[in-house]
Scaffold this active site. Structure first.
Site, mmCIF file in Angstrom:
data_model
loop_
_atom_site.group_PDB
_atom_site.id
_atom_site.type_symbol
_atom_site.label_atom_id
_atom_site.label_comp_id
_atom_site.label_asym_id
_atom_site.label_seq_id
_atom_site.Cartn_x
_atom_site.Cartn_y
_atom_site.Cartn_z
ATOM 1 N N CYS A 89 -2.245 -8.160 -2.632
ATOM 2 C CA CYS A 89 -1.013 -8.804 -2.152
ATOM 3 C C CYS A 89 -1.007 -10.315 -2.395
ATOM 4 O O CYS A 89 0.051 -10.926 -2.396
ATOM 5 C CB CYS A 89 -0.804 -8.523 -0.664
ATOM 6 N N HIS A 339 8.449 -7.247 0.863
ATOM 7 C CA HIS A 339 7.108 -7.581 0.383
ATOM 8 C C HIS A 339 6.907 -7.008 -1.022
ATOM 9 O O HIS A 339 6.304 -5.947 -1.195
ATOM 10 C CB HIS A 339 6.077 -7.002 1.349
ATOM 11 N N CYS A 369 -2.937 -11.501 4.062
ATOM 12 C CA CYS A 369 -3.998 -10.501 3.957
ATOM 13 C C CYS A 369 -3.872 -9.797 2.612
ATOM 14 O O CYS A 369 -2.782 -9.656 2.062
ATOM 15 C CB CYS A 369 -3.929 -9.512 5.120
#
Length: 384
Positions: A89, A339, A369
């Site tokens: 990510c 996201h 994270c």
């Protein structure tokens, strides 16, 4: 040490899963902000020395080094190379780090950094079983070194988010209130036009599609949990999304040569690993270390952006570090905006930069994270 400057920063709108961006090739989605940087900058694109893009699940039309494909699709000269990276990510945040490090080393003067993700086409974990002769559904199965260290502990972002909620005594209601506030902030930001300077429309899609004006705490309370007996629901989790984002990173020499007016400088960049099984915890120690290294305290930071992978991650981070919620994700986050994995780090930085400019703040810190139990931290300083 030479400085690395952010000259410009733009992104596409964030499309919902199977929303307005579903019919666009991933490389064209990534090309859109790259092309805009060149058009707005008014410089010879041959001066770009590299395009560094983040992308996860780089299979199918996202494969074959999509950074290079996006650069070609954007119309950049064939002499401009591209490289695609995967730090899960945090991939596009790491892309900015690599670009800044290249500039700060004195070996490069002008780099485009960002990311792209088409989750409508390739949902998260799409690449996990690809080509596995034994039909493995994760990359750790059969790895002797991994199993020697971690045994048969199950790796799951959902389990980690639940564990964080347990460790920090975060209730389902706490998370739902956080998620509701994320939507409220995002909707307010849209109504006030806060995203207009950072978004370049793609066809008829002119705004982020994720924020929900019809969401309520009552509706959230009715949703089933993602894990039986747990607290997490889809409402307190990040949205599946499509987007592209890019920043122009320049050295002082490039700033002078092209007559750029830098908007910010990279004040700090770092990355830290943590438990790869309880994989969402790394932003906490990573942020603490970044502040220690820079000599800054939480009160010195004007705005924070922490990726809303799950509400429990941000709530625990705020609790651990003593950060004022009023300074964190002020325009909403991944729960409301979306996201788009490989593009999220760049998207967050772009939003952070524009909000610092709008409010007159000096320092902005972002972290997120990442799969494998990692977290990047970037501190930018607004100029001007």
């Amino acid at each position: 040490m030479p400085e690395a400057y952010i000259v410009d920063a733009v992104r596409t709108p964030i499309g919902r899963r199977n929303g307005g961006l579903v019919g666009i090739h991933p490389a064209d989605l990534g090309a859109h902000p790259i092309r805009t940087l060149v058009e707005r900058g008014g410089f010879d694109p041959a001066a770009i020395e590299d395009v560094i893009f983040g992308c996860i699940d780089a299979i199918g039309s996202q494969a074959g080094d999509i950074a290079r494909t996006a650069a070609i699709a954007a119309g950049l000269p064939e002499t401009v190379p591209g490289v695609t990276i995967d730090r899960q990510c945090g991939s596009s945040q790491q892309a900015v780090h690599f670009a800044a490090q290249a500039v700060m080393s004195g070996t490069t003067d002008l780099v485009v950094a960002g990311g792209v993700q088409k989750m409508s086409q390739y949902p998260i974990l799409s690449s996990f079983g690809a080509g596995e002769p034994f039909g493995a559904v994760d990359p750790w199965t059969g790895c002797e070194g991994w199993e020697a260290r971690y045994g048969d502990r199950e790796v799951s972002q959902f389990l980690s988010a639940e564990q964080i909620a347990d460790d920090y005594t975060i209730s389902r209601e706490d998370m739902e209130e956080f998620a509701f506030e994320s939507h409220r902030r995002a909707l307010q930001a849209q109504e006030e036009g806060r995203f207009l300077g950072e978004i370049v429309p793609v066809g008829d899609v002119k705004a982020d599609e994720g924020p929900r004006a019809d969401t309520t705490l009552e509706k959230m309370a009715e949703l089933r949990t993602l894990i039986p007996g747990g607290r997490l629901t889809a409402a307190v989790s990040s949205q599946i999304s499509d987007a592209g984002a890019a920043l122009l990173i320049a050295s002082e020499a490039a700033v002078k040569e092209h007559g750029f007016t830098p908007r910010a400088r990279i004040h700090h960049l770092s990355v830290l690993g943590s438990d790869p099984v309880n994989l969402l915890t790394a932003p906490l120690p990573a942020t603490a270390r970044a502040l220690e290294r820079t000599g800054l305290g939480v009160d010195d930071i004007d705005l924070f952006e922490v990726n809303e992978a799950f509400a429990s991650v941000v709530l625990a981070w705020q609790q651990e570090l003593g950060v004022d919620p009023a300074k964190t994700n002020v325009n909403g986050g991944a729960i409301s905006l979306g996201h788009p994995l490989g593009a999220s780090g760049a998207r967050i930085m772009i939003t952070l930069l524009h909000e610092l400019e709008r409010t007159g703040g000096r320092y902005g810190l972002q972290t997120m994270c990442e799969g494998g139990g990692m977290a990047n931290v970037t501190i930018i300083e607004r100029l001007g």
